[in-house]
Motif scaffolding. Structure first.
Motif, PDB file in Angstrom:
ATOM      1  N   LYS A  79      22.112  66.902 -28.621  1.00  0.00           N
ATOM      2  CA  LYS A  79      22.595  68.339 -28.213  1.00  0.00           C
ATOM      3  C   LYS A  79      23.579  68.603 -29.006  1.00  0.00           C
ATOM      4  CE  LYS A  79      19.579  68.579 -24.756  1.00  0.00           C
ATOM      5  NZ  LYS A  79      18.420  69.765 -25.122  1.00  0.00           N
ATOM      6  N   TRP A  80      23.854  68.165 -30.140  1.00  0.00           N
ATOM      7  CA  TRP A  80      24.959  68.712 -31.203  1.00  0.00           C
ATOM      8  C   TRP A  80      24.250  69.909 -31.775  1.00  0.00           C
ATOM      9  CZ3 TRP A  80      23.859  63.740 -34.330  1.00  0.00           C
ATOM     10  CH2 TRP A  80      24.215  62.610 -33.712  1.00  0.00           C
ATOM     11  N   TYR A  81      23.057  70.103 -32.100  1.00  0.00           N
ATOM     12  CA  TYR A  81      22.420  71.340 -32.849  1.00  0.00           C
ATOM     13  C   TYR A  81      20.854  71.099 -32.600  1.00  0.00           C
ATOM     14  CZ  TYR A  81      23.379  68.059 -36.582  1.00  0.00           C
ATOM     15  OH  TYR A  81      23.525  66.817 -37.255  1.00  0.00           O
ATOM     16  N   GLU A  82      20.172  72.443 -32.925  1.00  0.00           N
ATOM     17  CA  GLU A  82      18.744  72.260 -33.342  1.00  0.00           C
ATOM     18  C   GLU A  82      19.044  72.326 -35.006  1.00  0.00           C
ATOM     19  OE1 GLU A  82      16.700  72.089 -31.114  1.00  0.00           O
ATOM     20  OE2 GLU A  82      17.690  72.225 -29.204  1.00  0.00           O
ATOM     21  N   ARG A  83      17.731  72.118 -35.432  1.00  0.00           N
ATOM     22  CA  ARG A  83      17.695  71.924 -36.846  1.00  0.00           C
ATOM     23  C   ARG A  83      16.477  72.398 -37.485  1.00  0.00           C
ATOM     24  NH1 ARG A  83      19.808  66.017 -37.461  1.00  0.00           N
ATOM     25  NH2 ARG A  83      19.067  66.006 -39.536  1.00  0.00           N
ATOM     26  N   TRP A  84      16.503  72.557 -38.901  1.00  0.00           N
ATOM     27  CA  TRP A  84      15.333  72.558 -39.781  1.00  0.00           C
ATOM     28  C   TRP A  84      15.720  71.942 -40.650  1.00  0.00           C
ATOM     29  CZ3 TRP A  84      13.377  77.713 -42.400  1.00  0.00           C
ATOM     30  CH2 TRP A  84      12.102  77.544 -42.993  1.00  0.00           C
ATOM     31  N   ASP A  85      15.038  70.461 -40.904  1.00  0.00           N
ATOM     32  CA  ASP A  85      15.407  69.619 -42.154  1.00  0.00           C
ATOM     33  C   ASP A  85      14.517  69.993 -43.266  1.00  0.00           C
ATOM     34  OD1 ASP A  85      17.256  68.156 -40.534  1.00  0.00           O
ATOM     35  OD2 ASP A  85      15.823  66.907 -39.808  1.00  0.00           O
ATOM     36  N   GLY A  86      14.921  70.252 -44.526  1.00  0.00           N
ATOM     37  CA  GLY A  86      14.337  70.335 -45.481  1.00  0.00           C
ATOM     38  C   GLY A  86      13.336  71.683 -45.627  1.00  0.00           C
ATOM     39  N   PRO A  87      14.048  72.767 -45.316  1.00  0.00           N
ATOM     40  CA  PRO A  87      13.245  74.219 -45.605  1.00  0.00           C
ATOM     41  C   PRO A  87      12.835  74.123 -46.885  1.00  0.00           C
ATOM     42  CG  PRO A  87      15.747  74.323 -45.071  1.00  0.00           C
ATOM     43  CD  PRO A  87      15.483  72.974 -44.905  1.00  0.00           C
ATOM     44  N   THR A  88      13.650  73.755 -47.797  1.00  0.00           N
ATOM     45  CA  THR A  88      13.403  73.898 -49.312  1.00  0.00           C
ATOM     46  C   THR A  88      11.845  73.578 -49.701  1.00  0.00           C
ATOM     47  OG1 THR A  88      15.324  73.722 -50.412  1.00  0.00           O
ATOM     48  CG2 THR A  88      13.812  72.769 -51.551  1.00  0.00           C
ATOM     49  N   HIS A  89      11.272  72.589 -48.772  1.00  0.00           N
ATOM     50  CA  HIS A  89      10.058  71.947 -49.271  1.00  0.00           C
ATOM     51  C   HIS A  89       8.956  72.548 -48.492  1.00  0.00           C
ATOM     52  CE1 HIS A  89      12.164  68.780 -50.915  1.00  0.00           C
ATOM     53  NE2 HIS A  89      12.649  68.394 -50.113  1.00  0.00           N
ATOM     54  N   HIS A  90       9.406  73.768 -47.759  1.00  0.00           N
ATOM     55  CA  HIS A  90       8.307  74.640 -46.998  1.00  0.00           C
ATOM     56  C   HIS A  90       8.434  75.985 -47.231  1.00  0.00           C
ATOM     57  CE1 HIS A  90       7.383  71.074 -44.682  1.00  0.00           C
ATOM     58  NE2 HIS A  90       8.581  70.594 -44.681  1.00  0.00           N
ATOM     59  N   ASP A  91       9.379  76.624 -48.079  1.00  0.00           N
ATOM     60  CA  ASP A  91       9.658  78.006 -48.329  1.00  0.00           C
ATOM     61  C   ASP A  91      10.098  78.055 -49.653  1.00  0.00           C
ATOM     62  OD1 ASP A  91      11.232  80.573 -48.363  1.00  0.00           O
ATOM     63  OD2 ASP A  91      11.171  80.658 -46.438  1.00  0.00           O
ATOM     64  N   GLU A  92       9.616  78.769 -50.387  1.00  0.00           N
ATOM     65  CA  GLU A  92       9.989  78.753 -52.073  1.00  0.00           C
ATOM     66  C   GLU A  92      11.043  79.736 -52.107  1.00  0.00           C
ATOM     67  OE1 GLU A  92       8.464  77.235 -54.697  1.00  0.00           O
ATOM     68  OE2 GLU A  92       7.334  76.156 -53.225  1.00  0.00           O
TER      69      GLU A  92
END
Length: 281
Positions: A79-92
């Protein structure tokens, strides 16, 4: 220590133009203390676009993007945070930011190198404690949680919204990056943090002051520094974008890690893979 510059004209095709250079004073502070605050590191137009991309994927009431199924949203186990890992690999467009020469140059200057290896990026969203059950991030080092054979890597941590201390900005133990690896304290279920088992670290190293960060400011920290973030006691999320950088010579240990799993990296060799390009500055 601040050298915030005047705002540039938005250039979304070249987002690195929205990133300023670091100063000699900031480099010296980082190398002595293991962390540094960079005021006005990213321009407002760049911050706003990063936030828009994050919220488009995670929602304005954010959930974690599943690592196994990147289009699926789910509550985070911790519960420290919500996260999106590695957005670089999914968003140019985000990749244009994370791989920009300007960000790489800042990382290289702080590390005292003329080239750095891009490692990873994240969006971290510390949710409000009262409304969403968000918690503190326990005292820990990042380094023991990575499959790397040496110290030297760093994280550049940029808030996308205003972050007074009560929103959960980080605290660092000045100079504690010099003591070496002290063990793994994230992702534990027993409530034990680094200082519980190593109280001498807090006795030897002074804590940094509570930080009030504006959108586009940044803190940069060495993966070996002991640090912590209190819970977000405000009524709105703390949105942050981070990039991580390695010395190019760092070698892969083979330890499991979501950043490197499934990439067929060779143990005891540098992380030579298209996901981890070396950027010469």
């Amino acid at each position: 220590m601040s050298t915030a510059t005047s705002e540039t004209t938005p250039d979304l095709d070249n987002p690195g133009r929205g990133v300023r250079a670091v100063t000699d004073e900031e480099v010296a502070h980082y190398q002595e203390h293991g962390w540094v605050k960079l005021e006005g590191f990213m321009q407002p137009w760049l911050v706003e676009e990063l936030l828009a991309h994050a919220q488009a994927k995670m929602g304005s009431d954010p959930l974690t993007l599943s690592s196994a199924a990147p289009k699926d949203l789910q509550p985070n186990e911790f519960k420290w945070y919500e996260r999106w890992d590695g957005p670089t690999h999914h968003d140019e467009w985000i990749k244009k930011v994370s791989h920009s020469r300007e960000v790489a140059t800042a990382a290289a200057r702080l590390m005292g190198l003329d080239a750095v290896r891009f490692y990873f990026d994240h969006f971290f969203v510390k949710v409000p404690a009262e409304a969403k059950g968000g918690t503190e991030t326990p005292w820990h080092q990042d380094f023991p949680h990575h499959p790397l054979d040496r110290m030297g890597a760093l994280t550049m941590w940029t808030p996308l919204v205003e972050c007074p201390p009560e929103k959960g900005t980080m605290r660092f133990l000045n100079g504690s990056h010099q003591v070496g690896s002290l063990g793994r304290y994230l992702n534990r279920h027993d409530g034990i943090n680094l200082l519980d088992e190593n109280p001498w670290v807090a006795e030897k190293f002074e804590a940094s002051p509570p930080l009030h960060l504006k959108p586009g400011d940044a803190t940069v920290h060495h993966l070996g520094i002991t640090h912590y973030a209190p819970p977000n006691t405000t009524d709105s999320p703390r949105w942050v974008y981070t990039t991580q950088w390695l010395p190019p010579a760092a070698r892969f240990t083979g330890a499991p890690n979501h950043r490197t799993d499934g990439l067929d990296l060779e143990i005891d060799k540098p992380l030579d893979h298209p996901r981890f390009p070396v950027i010469t500055v």
